[in-house]
Design a protein around this motif. Structure first.
Motif, mmCIF file in Angstrom:
data_model
loop_
_atom_site.group_PDB
_atom_site.id
_atom_site.type_symbol
_atom_site.label_atom_id
_atom_site.label_comp_id
_atom_site.label_asym_id
_atom_site.label_seq_id
_atom_site.Cartn_x
_atom_site.Cartn_y
_atom_site.Cartn_z
ATOM 1 N N PRO A 58 -1.845 1.914 13.593
ATOM 2 C CA PRO A 58 -2.267 1.518 12.157
ATOM 3 C C PRO A 58 -3.322 3.052 12.366
ATOM 4 C CG PRO A 58 -3.349 0.125 12.794
ATOM 5 C CD PRO A 58 -3.070 0.987 14.155
ATOM 6 N N ARG A 59 -3.054 3.178 10.651
ATOM 7 C CA ARG A 59 -3.951 4.155 10.042
ATOM 8 C C ARG A 59 -4.293 3.718 8.579
ATOM 9 N NH1 ARG A 59 -1.533 8.886 7.274
ATOM 10 N NH2 ARG A 59 0.626 8.832 8.215
ATOM 11 N N SER A 60 -5.569 4.277 7.919
ATOM 12 C CA SER A 60 -5.374 4.074 6.333
ATOM 13 C C SER A 60 -4.304 4.897 5.937
ATOM 14 C CB SER A 60 -6.873 4.249 6.231
ATOM 15 O OG SER A 60 -7.592 3.601 6.418
ATOM 16 N N GLY A 61 -3.911 4.495 5.247
ATOM 17 C CA GLY A 61 -3.165 5.466 4.204
ATOM 18 C C GLY A 61 -3.550 6.966 3.237
ATOM 19 N N THR A 62 -3.253 7.616 3.531
ATOM 20 C CA THR A 62 -3.726 8.805 2.349
ATOM 21 C C THR A 62 -2.945 9.441 1.414
ATOM 22 O OG1 THR A 62 -2.831 10.248 4.131
ATOM 23 C CG2 THR A 62 -4.384 9.933 4.552
ATOM 24 N N MET A 63 -1.517 9.229 1.611
ATOM 25 C CA MET A 63 -1.384 9.284 0.084
ATOM 26 C C MET A 63 -1.579 9.456 -0.927
ATOM 27 S SD MET A 63 3.365 8.618 -0.719
ATOM 28 C CE MET A 63 3.292 8.316 0.855
ATOM 29 N N ARG A 64 -2.518 10.596 -1.934
ATOM 30 C CA ARG A 64 -2.651 10.096 -2.702
ATOM 31 C C ARG A 64 -2.325 9.216 -4.199
ATOM 32 N NH1 ARG A 64 -2.315 15.538 -2.378
ATOM 33 N NH2 ARG A 64 -1.283 15.359 -3.641
ATOM 34 N N ALA A 65 -1.275 9.222 -3.964
ATOM 35 C CA ALA A 65 -0.322 8.543 -5.235
ATOM 36 C C ALA A 65 -0.581 7.231 -5.794
ATOM 37 C CB ALA A 65 0.843 9.537 -5.012
ATOM 38 N N TRP A 66 -0.567 6.763 -3.827
ATOM 39 C CA TRP A 66 -1.036 5.688 -3.725
ATOM 40 C C TRP A 66 -2.412 4.978 -3.514
ATOM 41 C CZ3 TRP A 66 3.194 2.448 -0.588
ATOM 42 C CH2 TRP A 66 4.876 3.603 -0.735
ATOM 43 N N TRP A 67 -3.250 5.619 -3.253
ATOM 44 C CA TRP A 67 -4.130 5.593 -2.699
ATOM 45 C C TRP A 67 -4.949 4.947 -4.164
ATOM 46 C CZ3 TRP A 67 -6.748 4.221 1.284
ATOM 47 C CH2 TRP A 67 -7.664 4.524 1.539
ATOM 48 N N SER A 68 -4.639 5.915 -5.409
ATOM 49 C CA SER A 68 -5.455 5.299 -6.742
ATOM 50 C C SER A 68 -4.917 4.155 -7.105
ATOM 51 C CB SER A 68 -5.447 6.628 -7.663
ATOM 52 O OG SER A 68 -4.108 6.300 -7.364
ATOM 53 N N ILE A 69 -3.466 4.259 -5.923
ATOM 54 C CA ILE A 69 -3.411 2.521 -6.884
ATOM 55 C C ILE A 69 -3.717 0.931 -5.888
ATOM 56 C CG2 ILE A 69 -1.027 1.058 -7.221
ATOM 57 C CD1 ILE A 69 0.344 4.164 -7.970
ATOM 58 N N THR A 70 -3.686 1.685 -4.387
ATOM 59 C CA THR A 70 -4.549 0.483 -4.132
ATOM 60 C C THR A 70 -4.057 0.653 -2.583
ATOM 61 O OG1 THR A 70 -3.341 -1.196 -3.175
ATOM 62 C CG2 THR A 70 -1.627 0.430 -3.144
ATOM 63 N N GLY A 71 -5.114 -0.123 -1.568
ATOM 64 C CA GLY A 71 -5.117 0.259 -0.015
ATOM 65 C C GLY A 71 -4.226 0.178 0.600
ATOM 66 N N HIS A 72 -4.032 0.770 1.629
ATOM 67 C CA HIS A 72 -2.453 0.437 2.864
ATOM 68 C C HIS A 72 -2.455 1.237 3.432
ATOM 69 C CE1 HIS A 72 -1.792 4.022 0.962
ATOM 70 N NE2 HIS A 72 -0.985 4.995 1.458
ATOM 71 N N THR A 73 -1.925 0.962 4.783
ATOM 72 C CA THR A 73 -1.708 0.994 6.090
ATOM 73 C C THR A 73 -0.735 1.484 6.260
ATOM 74 O OG1 THR A 73 -3.666 -0.630 6.546
ATOM 75 C CG2 THR A 73 -2.443 0.443 8.217
ATOM 76 N N VAL A 74 -0.059 2.725 7.439
ATOM 77 C CA VAL A 74 0.744 2.915 7.861
ATOM 78 C C VAL A 74 0.171 2.704 9.210
ATOM 79 C CG1 VAL A 74 2.471 5.124 8.058
ATOM 80 C CG2 VAL A 74 0.271 5.431 6.101
ATOM 81 N N ALA A 75 1.778 2.410 9.910
ATOM 82 C CA ALA A 75 1.890 2.026 10.751
ATOM 83 C C ALA A 75 2.649 3.262 11.492
ATOM 84 C CB ALA A 75 2.714 -0.056 10.577
ATOM 85 N N ARG A 76 3.438 3.607 11.365
ATOM 86 C CA ARG A 76 3.802 4.808 12.155
ATOM 87 C C ARG A 76 4.582 5.443 11.170
ATOM 88 N NH1 ARG A 76 5.905 -0.254 13.587
ATOM 89 N NH2 ARG A 76 6.744 -0.280 11.984
ATOM 90 N N ALA A 77 4.702 7.446 11.374
ATOM 91 C CA ALA A 77 5.203 7.803 10.824
ATOM 92 C C ALA A 77 5.532 8.749 11.793
ATOM 93 C CB ALA A 77 4.116 8.635 10.163
#
Length: 361
Positions: free
Chosen positions: A129-148
């Motif tokens: 897992p890694r902390s999400g880095t999508m700017r559009a979502w980061w300002s909305i909520t914390g999210h984790t990316v499982a696989r990419a």
């Protein structure tokens, strides 16, 4: 690689030898230390402990209830039933979270298949897992990316397929708590537009926000049977320019179950199912969906902000054609019915436990 039809899916179907898998896993863990996912392991232990403990308590309450009924002590039955019912609700919640946590574990064999699949198809696999880095979502909520999985097209455009998990949803987050996305980079910012699939039966039970209904734009033809389109007020003509009938027809064919969002300089296609899987049929679907929209982006990128828009300080202002006026950058959202029902259920659990504890004294 530009078409899903040329995917090499042999790695997804392969069964590596045990020695090969062990060697790969040892090397992979060194390259990606967080792949063991200690946070998920900790959640699994805590949730399993809660499930076992609550099950024992629930059985104890049922035995106590049977004994009280057998003794004819009816005055003790209501508080015991109330406590047992509330405990059962908490038990179900913990069990569902444990099941979801376990279902989203990525095992060594899956990492092996995805890593080799990426190598065979000129993709880049990034395990989580890694902390999400999508700017559009980061300002909305914390999210984790499982696989990419990431692909860079010949024109330099980046496409990412990823599975996400929401940690702290807010009133502005309009998607299920877990799922997958396809993120396609744009060469300019565009107005915030959300196209929600109407045929998703599970959406009513998803604790997520919804766009304000005043921003809903009716589409031509029978497209309203498949999608609800939301755009900022005053951007209706812009939305119709971007989502023309041919685009919507393609969306029905290739993205019938996806939510489509344009936000800042990204095109997002979001689905409640995982995107990065070992299912060849699923990969054919997600690749085809991405390719269907990549061909439309050059037309979208010709959009220009050429109208007078309301200025935040009052009056109207003309904005540069290369930017989006503040009123068009984000939709207004609010909590949906499922979220309010969930909030009410949690509040009822606490109130019920408090009343039951006071009654049993």
């Amino acid at each position: 690689m530009t078409r899903s039809s040329v995917l090499d899916v042999r790695a997804l179907r392969a069964r590596p030898r045990r020695a090969e898998l062990r060697a790969f896993w040892a090397r992979f863990r060194e390259e990606h230390p967080r792949v063991r996912d200690p946070e998920r392991r900790g959640r699994r232990i805590v949730l399993a402990f809660n499930v076992v403990g609550l099950t024992v308590v629930e059985l104890g309450l049922l035995v106590t209830l049977a004994n009280e009924v057998g003794r004819g002590r009816g005055d003790q039955v209501p508080p015991i039933v109330a406590i047992a019912s509330l405990m059962f609700v908490v038990l179900v919640m913990c069990a569902s979270l444990l099941w979801r946590n376990e279902r989203r574990r990525t095992r060594p064999r899956t990492h092996w298949a995805l890593a080799h699949f990426a190598q065979d198809n000129e993709l880049v696999y990034t395990p989580g897992p890694r902390s999400g880095t999508m700017r559009a979502w980061w300002s909305i909520t914390g999210h984790t990316v499982a696989r990419a999985m990431t692909r860079r097209n010949a024109d330099g455009r980046t496409v990412e397929w990823a599975d996400y998990e929401i940690r702290n949803a807010t009133r502005r987050f309009t998607y299920p708590p877990v799922g997958g996305w396809i993120a396609i980079g744009l060469r300019r910012t565009l107005p915030h537009i959300v196209v929600r699939a109407t045929g998703r039966g599970t959406r009513a039970f998803s604790v997520s926000a919804v766009p304000d209904s005043a921003q809903r734009l009716s589409l031509e033809g029978d497209f309203d049977q498949y999608f609800d389109l939301y755009c900022p007020e005053g951007y209706e003509a812009d939305a119709l320019y971007l989502f023309t009938p041919d685009v919507m027809a393609r969306a029905i064919d290739d993205a019938g179950g996806w939510d489509i969002e344009i936000v800042d300089d990204l095109l997002l296609l979001v689905h409640p199912r995982d995107v990065v899987t070992t299912d060849p049929a699923r990969w054919d679907e997600v690749m085809r969906t991405a390719d269907a929209f990549v061909t439309r982006l050059e037309q979208w990128e010709r959009w220009r902000e050429d109208q007078l828009r309301d200025d935040p300080d009052g009056g109207a202002a003309r904005y540069d054609a290369a930017e989006v006026a503040p009123g068009g950058r984000r939709l207004r959202t609010s909590w949906g019915l499922a979220a309010w029902v969930s909030f009410g259920a949690v509040a009822a659990v606490f109130v019920g436990l408090l009343v039951a504890a006071m009654t049993s004294r």
